[in-house]
Design a protein around this motif. Structure first.
Motif, short mmCIF file in Angstrom:
data_model
loop_
_atom_site.label_atom_id
_atom_site.label_comp_id
_atom_site.label_asym_id
_atom_site.label_seq_id
_atom_site.Cartn_x
_atom_site.Cartn_y
_atom_site.Cartn_z
N TRP A 182 33.01 -11.81 -7.95
CA TRP A 182 31.91 -10.88 -7.93
C TRP A 182 30.69 -11.72 -7.13
CZ3 TRP A 182 29.95 -8.70 -13.13
CH2 TRP A 182 28.69 -7.98 -13.02
N PHE A 183 30.16 -11.11 -6.13
CA PHE A 183 29.26 -11.67 -5.24
C PHE A 183 27.87 -11.04 -5.41
CE2 PHE A 183 33.04 -12.59 -2.80
CZ PHE A 183 32.72 -13.75 -2.59
N GLY A 184 26.79 -11.58 -5.36
CA GLY A 184 25.39 -11.14 -5.21
C GLY A 184 24.85 -11.11 -3.66
N PHE A 185 24.71 -10.07 -3.13
CA PHE A 185 24.29 -10.22 -1.71
C PHE A 185 22.70 -9.70 -1.85
CE2 PHE A 185 28.60 -10.14 -0.37
CZ PHE A 185 28.69 -10.46 0.77
N ASP A 186 22.00 -10.80 -1.16
CA ASP A 186 20.64 -10.15 -0.81
C ASP A 186 20.52 -9.67 0.53
OD1 ASP A 186 20.31 -11.12 -3.59
OD2 ASP A 186 19.66 -13.22 -2.96
N LEU A 187 19.53 -8.66 0.41
CA LEU A 187 19.35 -7.99 2.00
C LEU A 187 17.70 -7.52 1.78
CD1 LEU A 187 22.52 -5.59 1.28
CD2 LEU A 187 22.27 -7.36 3.01
N MET A 188 17.52 -7.52 3.07
CA MET A 188 16.05 -6.88 3.40
C MET A 188 16.10 -5.62 4.30
SD MET A 188 13.52 -10.12 3.58
CE MET A 188 12.23 -9.00 3.71
N VAL A 189 15.16 -4.87 4.20
CA VAL A 189 15.37 -3.45 4.74
C VAL A 189 14.20 -3.38 5.70
CG1 VAL A 189 15.18 -1.10 4.68
CG2 VAL A 189 16.25 -2.38 3.02
N ARG A 212 17.38 -0.34 8.86
CA ARG A 212 18.27 -1.53 8.98
C ARG A 212 18.37 -2.29 7.74
NH1 ARG A 212 20.21 -2.57 14.17
NH2 ARG A 212 21.64 -3.76 13.02
N ALA A 213 19.35 -2.77 7.55
CA ALA A 213 19.57 -3.90 6.51
C ALA A 213 19.91 -5.21 7.13
CB ALA A 213 20.81 -3.53 5.58
N LEU A 214 19.05 -6.07 6.83
CA LEU A 214 19.36 -7.77 7.25
C LEU A 214 19.53 -8.51 6.14
CD1 LEU A 214 16.15 -7.92 9.46
CD2 LEU A 214 18.50 -7.30 10.12
N LEU A 215 20.79 -9.34 6.24
CA LEU A 215 21.37 -10.40 5.22
C LEU A 215 20.32 -11.37 5.26
CD1 LEU A 215 23.89 -11.18 3.44
CD2 LEU A 215 24.47 -12.61 5.43
N ILE A 216 19.99 -11.75 4.00
CA ILE A 216 19.29 -13.07 3.55
C ILE A 216 20.45 -14.02 3.07
CG2 ILE A 216 17.65 -14.11 2.22
CD1 ILE A 216 16.27 -11.57 1.61
N GLU A 217 21.00 -13.81 2.17
CA GLU A 217 22.15 -14.67 1.77
C GLU A 217 23.30 -13.92 0.78
OE1 GLU A 217 20.09 -17.59 -0.45
OE2 GLU A 217 19.94 -16.68 -2.36
N ALA A 218 24.25 -14.52 0.64
CA ALA A 218 25.46 -14.08 -0.51
C ALA A 218 25.51 -15.15 -1.64
CB ALA A 218 26.70 -13.82 0.43
#
Length: 373
Positions: A182-189, A212-218
């Motif tokens: 189970w992951f928690g992805f943090d994304l910005m828009v 657009r979605a941009l990855l911060i971290e997983a």
């Protein structure tokens, strides 16, 4: 040493900070023009479930949630964590900071630092106790701003980030038995501005994919505490339904590397298939590798196996309001089965051409098109 999350203005500052950390650091380009809600920065915490690595099988919880900064966004206070960091671990202390006169508000007070309520009359409310918002309210907001299909288009963006990350890292992971992660992805828009549109007289947002979605971290093993009203509502639903997926429905059973485009067991409930990626009437092939235990129910889509409103819904049932692209109640939904085509991108995300003019006048846009992962 430089504190985590520190924002720097020059390459020289970055180089010195990285050297202090013995070159064990992550450096990210700061997003100067994120999408804002009620004048405040946010990120999306997306829960992702991986039940197979080879072939890759990915699920996501239908109701992600937004985490907000407690103060109005400004590039004039880059060192203010209450403006620029959305982590709950940071923002939970926002009240204490405001009482001391910090947090971007200073002597102007909390309400002025966050913006007058009249400025955001058409924007959804943020739960001020936890600085969070549920996905359904946000989905309605972006559909109102950019047109029908925007939420589905943003889901494709989020899945793009998730799959690129998992593909890059799955060689470091090993599945054992019926194991899962189970992951928690943090994304910005950010807004998806068409190239060269600014130089031609005005920003034009892509009407087919306005955000657009941009990855911060997983994160592995993300926080699932009942820390706010938003998480207290969805965490029980997510944990209960995860047990249904991996135990009752057997979707974490091992798959052969040759079982591409297949699941251990057929999905009985059409709400398990995210409509942005799969046609609920078409289904996904099953390998038959899961064998139900004696006495186990074979009708997993029956009402007896679905959470009742008294089991998971918060008071007033506020989090489960109807919204486009969401199931009746939050649940884990299939997002990707390696080798299975599913629904092609664009089939469920068409945005009316008439919304392009409205999107072009929206107040925020990235300085440049976001880089591909």
């Amino acid at each position: 040493n430089s504190c985590p999350g520190h924002i720097m203005r020059s390459i020289g500052d970055v180089a010195r900070a990285v050297a202090e950390l013995e070159f064990k650091a992550v450096v990210q380009k700061y997003i100067e023009r994120p999408m804002l809600v009620r004048g405040r920065k946010f990120d999306i915490r997306l829960w992702v479930l991986v039940t197979s690595l080879r072939p890759l099988v990915v699920w996501s919880f239908s109701d992600c949630y937004l985490r907000f900064s407690s103060q109005r966004f400004s590039l004039n206070a880059l060192d203010d964590r209450m403006v620029h960091l959305c982590n709950f671990s940071v923002q939970k202390d926002s009240s204490a900071v405001e009482e001391e006169g910090g947090g971007g508000g200073g002597s102007e007070g909390k309400e002025e630092s966050r913006g007058a309520a009249d400025d955001y009359v058409d924007e959804p409310e943020i739960d001020e106790e936890g600085n969070m918002m549920g996905a359904r309210a946000f989905a309605k907001h972006v559909e109102r701003l950019y047109g029908a299909g925007t939420w589905a288009a943003l889901q494709h963006e989020m899945r793009r980030c998730v799959l690129a990350t998992l593909e890059a890292g799955r060689h470091t992971m090993t599945k054992v038995g019926n194991g899962f992660e189970w992951f928690g992805f943090d994304l910005m828009v950010v807004e998806n501005v068409l190239p060269h549109s600014s130089s031609s007289g005005g920003r034009v947002v892509d009407p087919h994919c306005p955000l657009r979605a941009l990855l911060i971290e997983a994160n592995t093993s993300p926080d699932v505490s009942h820390s706010t009203a938003v998480t207290a509502a969805i965490v029980p639903a997510a944990t209960d339904d995860l047990l249904r997926v991996v135990l009752e429905e057997g979707q974490a059973a091992p798959l052969s590397e040759h079982s591409r485009a297949a699941l251990p067991r057929a999905v009985a409930d059409p709400e398990r298939l995210c409509p942005s990626f799969f046609d609920p009437t078409a289904g996904v092939p099953a390998s038959g590798s899961f064998t139900a235990a004696r006495g186990a129910s074979s009708t997993l889509s029956s009402s007896n196996n679905k959470p009742s409103s008294s089991d998971t819904a918060p008071a007033g049932d506020c989090c489960w309001e109807a919204a486009p692209g969401f199931p009746e109640r939050p649940c884990w939904q299939l997002w990707h089965v390696e080798g299975h085509e599913g629904r092609p991108e664009g089939a469920a995300v068409a945005v009316a051409a008439a919304t392009a003019a409205t999107a072009a006048t929206a107040p925020l846009a990235p300085l440049a098109p976001p880089p591909a992962l």
